[in-house]
Design an enzyme around this catalytic site. Structure first.
Site, PDB file in Angstrom:
ATOM      1  N   ASP A   1       0.957  -1.268  -0.080  1.00 11.05           N
ATOM      2  CA  ASP A   1      -0.042  -0.164   0.001  1.00 11.05           C
ATOM      3  C   ASP A   1       0.840   1.302   0.018  1.00 11.05           C
ATOM      4  O   ASP A   1       1.995   1.070   0.076  1.00 11.05           O
ATOM      5  CB  ASP A   1      -0.864  -0.021   1.218  1.00 11.05           C
ATOM      6  CG  ASP A   1      -2.152   0.956   1.081  1.00 11.05           C
ATOM      7  OD1 ASP A   1      -2.004   1.448   0.130  1.00 11.05           O
ATOM      8  OD2 ASP A   1      -2.555   0.953   2.121  1.00 11.05           O
TER       9      ASP A   1
ATOM     10  N   GLU B   1       2.735   5.203  -4.068  1.00 11.46           N
ATOM     11  CA  GLU B   1       2.700   6.077  -5.008  1.00 11.46           C
ATOM     12  C   GLU B   1       3.878   6.741  -5.192  1.00 11.46           C
ATOM     13  O   GLU B   1       4.298   7.239  -6.427  1.00 11.46           O
ATOM     14  CB  GLU B   1       1.447   7.103  -4.947  1.00 11.46           C
ATOM     15  CG  GLU B   1      -0.062   6.534  -5.089  1.00 11.46           C
ATOM     16  CD  GLU B   1      -0.344   5.408  -3.813  1.00 11.46           C
ATOM     17  OE1 GLU B   1      -1.076   4.479  -4.139  1.00 11.46           O
ATOM     18  OE2 GLU B   1       0.271   5.778  -2.807  1.00 11.46           O
TER      19      GLU B   1
ATOM     20  N   ASP C   1      -8.798   3.708  -2.265  1.00 14.26           N
ATOM     21  CA  ASP C   1      -9.647   4.057  -0.942  1.00 14.26           C
ATOM     22  C   ASP C   1     -11.084   4.519  -1.615  1.00 14.26           C
ATOM     23  O   ASP C   1     -11.245   5.963  -1.368  1.00 14.26           O
ATOM     24  CB  ASP C   1      -8.999   5.117  -0.370  1.00 14.26           C
ATOM     25  CG  ASP C   1      -7.782   4.758   0.492  1.00 14.26           C
ATOM     26  OD1 ASP C   1      -7.494   3.388   0.204  1.00 14.26           O
ATOM     27  OD2 ASP C   1      -6.948   5.296   0.690  1.00 14.26           O
TER      28      ASP C   1
END
Length: 927
Positions: A514, A517, A590
């Protein structure tokens, strides 16, 4: 003082977490006019439209090189000092690659490693001649031509005589040359409290691409928009923001926004009745892409070439349709691929020939996953696991988020909450289940954390612009980020997944990446500054969109190394880039417990599918917010058909395990999850197909029905493989849904067997009890396993049911792929691949596996226990004796009269207990 510092740290983290959980705030993220590179290019394009200059590239010295490529110089406006060099190559199966770079660059531009597959260059065709025609050079290839116009520079691709794609038809091609900074030059770019030094100055790559003969373009994920991309620039467009490709941690994202999310795949696909074409730019810098509406040229941008000059090498056929796009890229190179098609599946296969096909997953990972931020301790895990058993709901994997660690230090366990991780995993494994733990790219800056100390000593972190280890904020507080561009760092990282390094891990433990990015709470736009420095002096701006891809790659290498390369890894990633499909699975981030997010999940998965990402899903129930029982039930009914099927929720949401809402919801969610387990043989077969061809599981209707224009803009329904049509229910209290049945074929309701004609839209009644509309295509055969089990592992030796849906010719066919579901032995031939065909009243099973190159044998004891045949003619609906042919031996079997499989088909011929092995050749004849 130490206590005061800890208190301050806690306060900052609470603030960050609160911001992370709040609603999306538009002002926290840049728009085009707030980024110098985007603003400047748009201003220049507007000036060029007014006739004030232009790129005006001219092709000179075009030739064929000794290696069989086309090469030339591109001179902008006669300025030899600013010359560019062009290289064009052709590859097997309809792929064209074009690279353009400065002839004399002050600094070598970054080119992405490890994205294009290693053997791609072996597929290159040797170009041996160029024809000349009307001031253009023509490269004639099998089934298509590439035309290079000399003045002004223009590349056109024609397929079968029809123009399908052009580059620079609007004269917008520009590469800003790197230059020495002069006194008075302002290169800095500020946004809110952050300043990007841009030490190498403007270096934008911008150009236009036109898709001819088409009304629609698709792709360039990841964003929550309609599948067919809406224009972003034109007379009637209110929101003039381009589509943005810039990986960001965007919580509670908006639907129908051009804003980019967690991943970036710079692939655009066009489709029309005449065929499909694709375009891919191999570049990981930030991109802004406009899709231009008719009349856009009258708005003062992007119109500089009169039609007569740019159209003179076209065919005589009048062009009626086209979609223009304008690409603005902050840095890097122009390295573009054109995929000639002509079919939708051809384009996906061609793209995957460049970046890799999907990794075939372990079988367990294709089943249902249960996740939450966070299952708080071992007792909680045991309770959830027991709850699934108590309520007779199957699941395969339970997930642990960041709270399971010791102070957010990855590869550790909280000793108070998870004191016996091996014992916990062994209890789950005893039921054939698995566990996933989270491992993020931010490493806690704690001198007592051995991983941080080791990474620091080796210099393995990304550096800030001053050459120090980059220090940002994420869940652990002060954090540094591993420089995964460096293959040495990835190899080092892979070692951390060993059982000796990841103490407490077992063979049933898999990984979740997770925040990759990367997410940096105190960074510009909550990510890493663009002027941070990677291995080899590469600026972060050049590889930002690929950072998560490299981190994902390193984690996958870790699981491979852990098992000695024997077992397939499973690593889920949030950040994505071109090529992610060959690494592992992803999810759409999300989302929110909102009916709009149930609906938008479908076009999001469709866009990912046509750009190569076959293994993807959306969080069922929504990550943020609290779904009511009806919404959650509807989401489970839709999620049944996602390639990746996971329920997940935020730390602050109410618990939502499927049994917590009472009846009828518990039973309905159990039924939806069970339906996924029933179709696992079909789903796994589709994953095998994706691993070979790249063709995704979730498909737009036009991928199977390419000439049906009613499907071109449809994105409220999808096909799971070639055989299942799925339409969700997207509103509270819905009583009906308008379902379009594509093609000219019959569709069978999977529960009732009711038939519907193709080529029509019909209002279909829906209720919670009926589920969502799902139909099997006439002419297909779907393999299922109908016995109810706790997990997919416990289903391995269960018998099969074949569901045959006959078409108007009284025929059907389908496939089944089986291997051990875990290892790479299938690469040595250890698999079963069957084709089932029903023709002239006879059902036949034949081998599709290559027999001569099959040194490893894989066997299965599984039998076919039931054959359901829908669409049988009335004269065949008899009770009596049928015959099974196995080789030359005839075996008697009972053929039942029309009857009902509970919860399945109401009007079908059912052959019970034919007692044939799934791995054998056999035939069954009716009558």
């Amino acid at each position: 003082m130490a206590r005061l510092c800890r208190a301050f740290l806690c306060l900052v983290l609470v603030f960050c977490a609160a911001g992370y959980g709040a609603a999306w705030k538009e002002a926290e993220f840049r728009k085009c006019h707030q980024s110098k590179f985007c603003k400047d290019v748009r201003e220049r394009a507007a000036a060029w439209a007014r006739g004030e200059g232009g790129s005006n590239l001219e092709v000179k010295g075009l030739r064929v090189t000794d290696e069989g490529r086309v090469a030339a110089r591109l001179i902008p406006g006669g300025n030899e000092q600013q010359a560019l060099v062009l290289e064009l190559s052709a590859y097997r199966d309809g792929i064209v690659r074009t690279k353009v770079a400065e002839e004399n660059a002050l600094r070598k531009r970054f080119e992405l490693p490890d994205v294009v597959v290693a053997d791609f260059e072996a597929k290159r065709l040797k170009i041996d001649r160029i024809a000349e025609k009307d001031g253009a050079s023509v490269v004639e290839l099998s089934g298509y031509d590439v035309i290079i116009q000399h003045k002004p520079f223009l590349i056109q691709v024609q397929r079968g005589g029809d123009l399908v794609l052009s580059i620079n038809s609007k004269n917008l091609f520009e590469i800003e040359h790197l230059r020495v900074k002069k006194e008075g030059d302002d290169w800095e770019d500020s946004f809110r409290s952050h300043t990007d030094n841009r030490p190498y100055g403007p270096q934008t790559v911008s150009f236009d691409v036109s898709f001819h003969g088409s009304d629609h373009v698709y792709g360039i994920p990841e964003r929550a928009t309609s599948f067919a991309l809406k224009p972003t620039k034109g007379p009637s467009i209110n929101n003039h923001e381009p589509y943005r490709l810039f990986n960001l941690d965007v919580f509670e994202y908006l639907d129908e926004s051009p804003f980019g999310l967690y991943g970036s795949i710079p692939v655009m696909v066009s489709h029309s009745k005449k065929g499909t074409t694709g375009f891919f730019l191999l570049n990981a810098a930030e991109m802004q892409i406009d899709v231009l509406a008719p009349g856009w040229e009258h708005m003062g941008i992007e119109q500089v070439v009169d039609a007569s000059s740019s159209d003179k090498v076209l065919t005589s056929q009048n062009e009626e349709k086209r979609v223009d796009s304008h690409w603005i890229v902050e840095s890097g190179v122009f390295d573009a691929f054109v995929f000639v098609g002509p079919s939708p599946k051809d384009v996906v296969t061609q793209y995957c020939a460049v970046t890799g096909t999907s990794a075939i997953p372990q079988l367990f990972s294709t089943a249902y996953h249960q996740c939450r931020w966070n299952y708080k301790d071992e007792a909680d895990v045991a309770g959830v696991d027991a709850g699934f058993d108590e309520y007779d709901i199957p699941y395969d994997t339970i997930w642990l988020d960041i709270e399971h660690t010791d102070g957010k230090k990855y590869f550790t366990w909280d000793k108070n909450l998870f004191p016996n991780p091996k014992e916990m995993q062994n209890k789950i494994a005893a039921k054939g289940r698995h566990m996933v733990t989270i491992v993020d790219p931010h490493m806690k800056r704690d001198d007592g954390y051995s991983l941080h100390k080791e990474a620091t000593s080796h210099g393995y972190y990304v550096k800030d612009r001053d050459g120090k280890d980059f220090d940002g904020w994420c869940w652990p507080g002060a954090s540094s980020y591993l420089d995964m561009l460096n293959s040495e760092v990835r190899s080092w990282w892979a070692n951390k997944f060993s059982y000796s390094n990841y103490v407490g891990s077992t063979p049933i433990l898999y990984i979740w990446n997770d925040m990759n990015e990367p997410s940096v709470f105190n960074g510009p736009e909550a990510t890493m500054p663009k002027d941070a420095i990677h291995y080899g002096g590469v600026e972060h701006r050049d590889l930002h969109n690929a950072y998560g891809y490299y981190f994902h790659m390193g984690s996958v290498q870790g699981l491979l190394k852990r098992e000695g390369g024997k077992d397939r890894p499973f690593v889920l990633s949030r950040a994505i880039f071109a090529g992610t499909q060959k690494v592992g699975a992803i999810w759409t981030g999300d989302n929110t417990a909102d009916w709009k997010h149930v609906r938008i999940s479908v076009p999001m998965l469709l866009a990912l599918g046509v750009t190569g990402i076959a293994n993807a899903g959306a969080d069922v129930g929504g990550f943020f917010g609290n779904p009511d029982p009806e919404m959650l039930t509807r989401w489970y009914q839709l999620g049944t058909y996602y390639p990746f099927f996971r329920g997940h929720g935020h730390l602050d949401t109410k618990r939502r395990e499927p049994w917590l809402f009472g009846e009828p919801y518990t039973s309905l969610m159990r039924e939806a999850i069970s339906a996924r387990y029933q179709i696992l043989p079909y789903v796994y077969t589709l994953f095998k197909e994706a691993s070979v061809t790249g063709v995704p599981l979730v498909r737009p209707l036009w991928m199977e029905f390419p000439e049906d224009e009613a499907t071109f803009a449809r994105d409220d329904e999808f096909l799971l493989g070639p055989s299942l049509l799925v339409h969700g229910v997207y509103s509270e209290g819905a009583k009906s849904e308008m379902v379009y049945f594509p093609g000219n074929e019959t569709w069978y309701d999977v529960k009732s067997g009711t038939t519907f004609p193709g080529g029509k839209e019909m209002e279909i009644p829906v209720s919670l009890q009926s589920g969502i509309p799902v139909y099997q295509r006439a002419g297909t055969i779907i393999p299922k396993k109908l016995r109810h089990r706790r997990s997919s592992t416990q289903m391995l030796n269960d018998p099969y049911t074949l569901v045959v849906a006959l078409d108007s010719n009284y025929e059907a066919e389908g496939e089944l792929y089986i291997d051990d579901g875990k290892t790479y032995e299938f690469e040595k031939g250890a698999f079963i691949h069957r084709r089932f065909k029903f023709v002239k009243g006879k059902l036949t099973s034949t081998n599709l596996a290559p027999s001569k190159s099959n040194p490893k044998k894989f066997t299965s004891p599984c039998l076919v226990e039931r054959i359901v045949i829908m669409g049988v003619r009335a004269r065949d609906l008899v009770t009596g004796k049928g015959a099974v042919v196995e080789g030359e031996r005839w075996i008697q079997t009972d053929i039942g009269a029309p009857s009902l499989i509970p919860g399945a088909h109401s009007s079908a011929l059912i052959l019970r207990l034919p007692n044939v092995r799934i791995a054998d050749d056999w035939s069954i004849k009716l009558g």
